[in-house]
Design an enzyme around this catalytic site. Structure first.
Site, PDB file in Angstrom:
ATOM      1  N   ASN A 155      -0.507 -27.126  -7.280  1.00 58.10           N
ATOM      2  CA  ASN A 155       0.721 -26.689  -7.998  1.00 58.10           C
ATOM      3  C   ASN A 155       0.700 -25.253  -8.552  1.00 58.10           C
ATOM      4  OD1 ASN A 155      -1.285 -28.309  -9.575  1.00 58.10           O
ATOM      5  ND2 ASN A 155      -0.275 -27.424 -11.399  1.00 58.10           N
ATOM      6  N   CYS A 330       2.148 -27.134 -17.475  1.00 61.31           N
ATOM      7  CA  CYS A 330       1.252 -28.235 -18.239  1.00 61.31           C
ATOM      8  C   CYS A 330       0.350 -27.817 -19.053  1.00 61.31           C
ATOM      9  CB  CYS A 330       0.687 -29.379 -17.396  1.00 61.31           C
ATOM     10  SG  CYS A 330       1.988 -29.784 -16.132  1.00 61.31           S
TER      11      CYS A 330
HETATM   12  C1  LIG Z   1       4.281 -31.590 -11.705  1.00 59.63           C
HETATM   13  C2  LIG Z   1       3.260 -32.403 -11.367  1.00 59.63           C
HETATM   14  C3  LIG Z   1       2.726 -33.591 -11.844  1.00 59.63           C
HETATM   15  C4  LIG Z   1       3.284 -34.134 -12.786  1.00 59.63           C
HETATM   16  O1  LIG Z   1       4.474 -34.905 -12.495  1.00 59.63           O
HETATM   17  P1  LIG Z   1       5.439 -35.551 -13.430  1.00 59.63           P
HETATM   18  O2  LIG Z   1       6.375 -36.265 -12.732  1.00 59.63           O
HETATM   19  O3  LIG Z   1       5.986 -34.360 -14.354  1.00 59.63           O
HETATM   20  O4  LIG Z   1       4.517 -36.407 -14.354  1.00 59.63           O
HETATM   21  C5  LIG Z   1       1.595 -34.143 -11.459  1.00 59.63           C
HETATM   22  N1  LIG Z   1       0.786 -33.444 -10.310  1.00 59.63           N
HETATM   23  C6  LIG Z   1       1.184 -32.163  -9.808  1.00 59.63           C
HETATM   24  C7  LIG Z   1       0.532 -31.719  -8.450  1.00 59.63           C
HETATM   25  C8  LIG Z   1       2.393 -31.755 -10.315  1.00 59.63           C
HETATM   26  O5  LIG Z   1       3.009 -30.712  -9.571  1.00 59.63           O
END
Ligand SMILES: *Cc1c(COP(=O)(O)O)cnc(C)c1O
Length: 384
Positions: A155, A330
Site C-alpha cells: 500500500n 492508517c
Molecule cells: C486499505 C488496506 C487495508 C485495510 O482495509 P480496510 O478495508 O480499510 O479495513 C489492509 N491492507 C491493505 C494492504 C490496505 O491497503
C-alpha cells in the site's frame, strides 16, 4: 476547482464510489430493505437474491467458488479472521507464523496480538526493491509453521510480490498461505487458482466501491482448511462471520469489481503512463529517491523520498496543494516514520521526507503537471 481544495492524490488510502456503483446500491438502501436472512417474505427474498448474485459475480472475478467468499467489513477484518482463525484452528499443529516487515498494520496488528498468546511470528526482511527476501523465507519455514502471510501489492510503495513462487514453496511443505490483496484487487489481474493462495483478503473501497465491505476468500477444496470464527452470533457466512449482511454494500462491491475488470487494461496503461510522467517531472529536481521496484508495482503508485529536506516542513507545504500521504493513511495519526521505507533501507529522515502519490480514475495529465509544479516550487523554496 475551489481555491484551497487540494488535488486528490491519495487513491491508495481510498477511492470515491463510482457512479455506477452508487446507482446499483441505492434500491437496497430504500425500496428493498429486507434482511437477506428473512426467509418469509418478498423483501428478504429480493435481498437474498441480490447477495447471491453479487457473491457469484465476485467469486467468478477471482476465479473462485461462491461458497469460498466470506463477507466481512473490510480487509482489516478479513486479515484478522485469516490470521487469528488459522492460528486458533491449527494450534495443535504448530504455533509459528511467517510474515513480512512491509505488511500493512492490518496484518502486523493481529500478528502482534497472537504473539501475546504464545505464537511465534517471523517478520521477514525485504530486498532494497521491496521483495520478500527469498533465502530468509526458505530458512524461516519450520515443521511448526502453520501460516505464511505475504501481501500481494504494497500500500505504500505498490510493489507486487511473486506470490505464485511463495505459495509453491509453502505448499511443498504443507504450509497454508494467506495474502492481503486489498491494493491489488481491480488494479492487476487477480486469479486465486493461478496465485495458489489458500486465503485472501480484499476490500471494496480501494477500487471505487463503498467503505465498510470486504471479504475473505477461503479455499474450500480438499483437504478442507479449518478456520475458527472470530465473530459469533447468528451464524451467517457459514458460521465464519456472524452479523446481518449489508446488502447495498455487497451489491456495490460486486458492481465495483465488475467495473474495474472492464477498465483494468485501459486504466492500467493510462495510469502507468501518468506515473512515469510524474516521475520524469520529479527526477530533475535532484536528490529524489524512487522507493520500491520501478515496474513490478501498481500502475497508480509512486513513492519518493526527498534527500536533505525536513520532512515535516515538506509534507506540510505540499499538503496545502496536493492530498498526498506520507507513509500509510492508517499510521499517519502517529508521527512515526514509515516502517515500510525503513525496511527498504531508507534512513529515518528519508522516510519522513517521503511522499506517496496515489493516482486513480479521475487523475488527469493536468493534475500530474500541477503536482510537478507544486513539488518543484516547494523543494526549491525549502532548499533555499
Ligand atoms: C486499505 C488496506 C487495508 C485495510 O482495509 P480496510 O478495508 O480499510 O479495513 C489492509 N491492507 C491493505 C494492504 C490496505 O491497503
Amino acid at each position: 476547482m475551489f481555491p484551497g481544495k487540494p488535488i486528490y492524490f491519495d487513491y491508495q488510502a481510498t477511492t470515491p464510489v463510482a457512479p455506477q456503483v452508487l446507482t446499483a446500491m441505492l434500491p437496497y438502501f430504500t425500496e428493498i430493505p429486507g434482511n437477506p436472512s428473512s426467509k418469509e417474505h418478498w423483501f428478504g427474498w429480493e435481498s437474498a437474491a441480490a447477495v447471491k448474485q453479487a457473491r457469484e459475480f465476485l467469486a467468478a472475478a477471482l476465479n473462485a467458488q461462491p461458497e469460498e467468499i466470506i463477507f466481512t467489513s473490510g480487509a482489516t477484518e478479513a486479515n484478522n479472521l485469516a490470521l487469528k482463525g488459522i492460528a486458533e484452528a491449527y494450534i495443535t499443529k504448530g504455533k509459528h507464523i511467517v510474515t513480512v516487515k512491509t505488511e500493512h498494520a492490518a496484518v502486523l496488528g493481529p500478528c502482534h496480538y497472537l504473539e501475546k498468546y504464545g505464537f511465534q511470528v517471523t517478520y521477514l526482511d525485504v530486498t532494497p526493491e521491496g521483495f520478500v527476501h527469498w533465502e530468509s523465507l526458505k530458512q524461516a519455514l519450520t515443521p511448526g509453521t502453520i501460516l505464511v502471510s505475504v501481501m500481494l501489492a504494497n500500500n505504500e510503495i505498490g510493489v507486487i510480490q511473486p506470490l505464485e513462487k511463495i505459495t509453491q514453496l509453502c505448499h511443498k511443505r504443507g504450509i497454508l498461505v494467506h495474502t492481503d490483496a486489498a491494493q491489488a484487487l481491480g488494479k492487476i489481474p487477480l486469479d486465486v487458482q493461478a496465485l495458489g493462495v489458500d486465503l485472501m483478503s480484499i476490500t471494496a473501497h480501494k477500487l471505487y466501491g463503498p467503505k465498510g465491505i470486504g471479504a475473505l476468500y477461503l479455499r474450500r477444496n480438499h483437504p478442507r482448511i479449518q478456520l475458527a470464527a472470530q465473530v459469533q452470533g447468528g451464524g451467517q457466512e457459514q458460521g465464519f462471520r456472524s452479523g446481518t449482511l449489508p446488502t447495498p454494500l455487497i451489491v456495490g462491491f460486486a458492481q465495483a469489481v465488475t467495473l474495474a475488470a472492464e477498465l483494468l487494461a485501459s486504466e492500467s496503461a493510462r495510469l502507468t503512463q501518468l506515473r512515469e510522467m510524474l516521475w520524469q517531472g520529479l527526477e530533475p529536481l535532484g536528490g529524489i529517491i524512487r522507493n520500491g521496484h520501478w515496474t513490478q508495482t501498481l500502475p497508480g503508485c509512486l513513492n519518493v523520498s526527498v534527500r536533505g529536506l525536513d520532512g515535516t516542513a515538506l509534507i506540510r507545504e505540499i499538503r496545502s496543494h496536493l492530498a498526498i500521504s506520507s507513509g500509510s493513511a492508517c499510521s499517519s495519526a502517529k508521527p512515526e516514520p514509515s516502517h515500510v521505507l525503513q525496511a527498504l533501507g531508507r534512513t529515518v529522515a528519508e522516510s519522513r521526507a517521503s511522499i506517496r502519490f496515489g493516482l486513480g480514475r479521475d487523475t488527469t495529465v493536468s493534475d500530474v503537471n500541477q503536482a510537478i509544479s507544486v513539488m518543484t516550487e516547494t523543494v526549491s523554496q525549502l532548499r533555499r
